[in-house]
Design an enzyme around this catalytic site. Structure first.
Site, PDB file in Angstrom:
ATOM      1  N   TYR A 138       0.804  -1.208   0.000  1.00  0.00           N
ATOM      2  CA  TYR A 138       0.000   0.000   0.000  1.00  0.00           C
ATOM      3  C   TYR A 138       0.845   1.270   0.000  1.00  0.00           C
ATOM      4  O   TYR A 138       0.364   2.344  -0.386  1.00  0.00           O
ATOM      5  CB  TYR A 138      -0.938   0.017   1.207  1.00  0.00           C
ATOM      6  CG  TYR A 138      -1.974  -1.075   1.213  1.00  0.00           C
ATOM      7  CD1 TYR A 138      -2.056  -2.003   0.181  1.00  0.00           C
ATOM      8  CD2 TYR A 138      -2.881  -1.211   2.240  1.00  0.00           C
ATOM      9  CE1 TYR A 138      -3.009  -3.016   0.181  1.00  0.00           C
ATOM     10  CE2 TYR A 138      -3.836  -2.217   2.253  1.00  0.00           C
ATOM     11  CZ  TYR A 138      -3.894  -3.113   1.223  1.00  0.00           C
ATOM     12  OH  TYR A 138      -4.836  -4.107   1.222  1.00  0.00           O
ATOM     13  N   LYS A 189       4.233 -15.260   3.139  1.00  0.00           N
ATOM     14  CA  LYS A 189       4.349 -16.027   1.896  1.00  0.00           C
ATOM     15  C   LYS A 189       5.843 -16.201   1.609  1.00  0.00           C
ATOM     16  O   LYS A 189       6.349 -15.878   0.522  1.00  0.00           O
ATOM     17  CB  LYS A 189       3.625 -15.310   0.755  1.00  0.00           C
ATOM     18  CG  LYS A 189       3.393 -16.198  -0.470  1.00  0.00           C
ATOM     19  CD  LYS A 189       2.488 -17.387  -0.194  1.00  0.00           C
ATOM     20  CE  LYS A 189       2.233 -18.178  -1.481  1.00  0.00           C
ATOM     21  NZ  LYS A 189       1.563 -19.468  -1.230  1.00  0.00           N
ATOM     22  N   ASP A 221      -2.053 -18.572   2.120  1.00  0.00           N
ATOM     23  CA  ASP A 221      -3.111 -19.406   1.547  1.00  0.00           C
ATOM     24  C   ASP A 221      -3.550 -20.479   2.531  1.00  0.00           C
ATOM     25  O   ASP A 221      -4.750 -20.752   2.690  1.00  0.00           O
ATOM     26  CB  ASP A 221      -2.674 -20.016   0.214  1.00  0.00           C
ATOM     27  CG  ASP A 221      -1.250 -20.549   0.233  1.00  0.00           C
ATOM     28  OD1 ASP A 221      -0.536 -20.384   1.246  1.00  0.00           O
ATOM     29  OD2 ASP A 221      -0.833 -21.130  -0.790  1.00  0.00           O
ATOM     30  N   ASP A 245      -5.385  -7.222   5.549  1.00  0.00           N
ATOM     31  CA  ASP A 245      -6.611  -6.635   5.023  1.00  0.00           C
ATOM     32  C   ASP A 245      -7.565  -7.739   4.570  1.00  0.00           C
ATOM     33  O   ASP A 245      -8.759  -7.751   4.893  1.00  0.00           O
ATOM     34  CB  ASP A 245      -6.256  -5.720   3.856  1.00  0.00           C
ATOM     35  CG  ASP A 245      -7.398  -4.825   3.415  1.00  0.00           C
ATOM     36  OD1 ASP A 245      -8.490  -4.932   3.980  1.00  0.00           O
ATOM     37  OD2 ASP A 245      -7.180  -4.019   2.499  1.00  0.00           O
ATOM     38  N   ASP A 249     -11.065  -9.301   6.838  1.00  0.00           N
ATOM     39  CA  ASP A 249     -12.406  -9.229   6.257  1.00  0.00           C
ATOM     40  C   ASP A 249     -13.016 -10.628   6.129  1.00  0.00           C
ATOM     41  O   ASP A 249     -14.222 -10.813   6.322  1.00  0.00           O
ATOM     42  CB  ASP A 249     -12.365  -8.546   4.893  1.00  0.00           C
ATOM     43  CG  ASP A 249     -12.324  -7.033   5.005  1.00  0.00           C
ATOM     44  OD1 ASP A 249     -12.137  -6.524   6.125  1.00  0.00           O
ATOM     45  OD2 ASP A 249     -12.465  -6.345   3.972  1.00  0.00           O
TER      46      ASP A 249
END
Length: 358
Positions: A138, A189, A221, A245, A249
């Site tokens: 970001y 990751k 994942d 993020d 959610d």
């Protein structure tokens, strides 16, 4: 208590109004409250030509805490980055160095059947997702667009973390776990991304300073799968900005609705911004149907973390549970036999529950 109230866009003003109403009812005469409104997002862009005007930023700097609604308008992404209402929140986080985003996923017993997952999977759920908030994709540079030799557009962003950035969020995670069930799961990751290899190396090193806290590592994942398969195995999940993020959610559905998730974004100096995680939801704005409980619970987190008034925070959380026990439901958490109410009426129900407990 000087609180900057930045209601913002979409359903932000509606849910923030209910949070303020409940906050005033809970605090009463126990603490002096100074709540100051300021524009942010689309409203600020329209009125001042900037989604984060200088006077709003100055108020945020001076305030003891910030109660935030939401920011973002339809077609936001078509505007230049510095003019995007949704980017005003990212800019505010960066300016105040709000690097640690605490997103609790707690299932009220009264909502166990509101989740789309089986009762035995979610009943008793209580986990914390700690999202690093001021770096990663970001904010990494370079970013932007270019054109290749064939004339095709190329978009690019940079995933980056420095050792100090990972260290401070890791320390925050381990300290939080010491106040809970003493388990940290770091999500990365590292199998394909050098940035995440650094992340895992640093978290592993920091973990040695907390021998009383168990640490595990999962690729993002696998973490997403486990969050749906067996969420109660987790205590504190710590992860980067982008992965956090997404995972937080997703965790919203464990609790029945994203309208139930509050959050706190904290700086190293204790400055806190408190907001529901649901965003601006412009499709339902102005219709008195949004769930205000995430905003109300964000105000509770503000009392607990910024003002060290766990007693008042507990009062709000108990009032929310009482309102739910009395059958009040907004549409997103509606169950058979419950009373469907709007945004304002749900806020009123929590206030009444507070008054009954006083």
């Amino acid at each position: 208590m000087k609180i900057a109230v930045l209601a913002g866009d979409g359903i932000g003003p509606e849910v923030t109004a209910e949070a303020v109403k409940v906050l005033r009812a809970a605090v009463g005469d126990a603490l002096p409250l100074e709540l100051i409104d300021a524009p942010i997002g689309g409203a600020a862009l329209e009125a001042h030509g900037d989604p984060l005007p200088a006077h709003t930023l100055q108020l945020a700097r001076e305030a003891d805490a910030i109660l935030f609604g939401s920011a973002g308008i339809p077609d936001d992404e078509k505007l230049p980055y510095e003019k995007r209402p949704g980017a005003s929140l990212l800019r505010l986080r960066k300016e105040l160095d709000l690097f640690a985003n605490f997103r609790p996923a707690f299932l009220f017993p009264e909502l166990v059947d509101a989740s789309t997952l089986k009762r035995e999977v979610v009943e008793g759920l209580d986990l914390m997702i700690l999202r690093e908030l001021s770096s990663d994709l970001y904010f990494g540079e370079p970013r932007g667009f270019t054109v290749d030799a064939s004339g095709a557009r190329i978009g690019y962003n940079t995933m980056r973390y420095s050792e100090p950035e990972v260290e401070r969020i890791a320390h925050a995670a381990f300290r939080a776990a010491r106040e809970r069930r003493r388990k940290v799961c770091s999500v990365d990751k590292a199998n394909v991304l050098e940035t995440m290899q650094l992340w895992r190396d640093v978290v592993t090193r920091v973990a040695r300073e907390y021998p009383d806290v168990a640490v595990t590592h999962l690729f993002v994942d696998a973490a997403a799968m486990q969050l749906m398969r067996d969420p109660k195995q987790f205590d504190v999940i710590v992860t980067g900005n982008c992965f956090g993020d997404i995972l937080s959610d997703a965790a919203a559905m464990l609790t029945g609705s994203i309208g139930m998730l509050p959050s706190a974004s904290l700086a190293a100096n204790g400055k806190g911004l408190y907001e529901p995680v649901h965003g601006s939801a412009p499709d339902i704005a102005g219709r008195d149907i949004a769930n205000p409980l995430a905003a109300i619970l964000s105000a509770s987190m503000m009392l607990r973390l910024s003002f060290r008034r766990a007693d008042l925070a507990d009062r709000i959380e108990k009032a929310v549970r009482r309102a739910l026990a009395e059958g009040y439901r907004t549409g997103d958490i509606l169950q058979p036999g419950m009373k469907r109410v709007g945004t304002r009426e749900m806020g009123d129900a929590v206030v009444r529950a507070l008054q009954k407990s006083s």
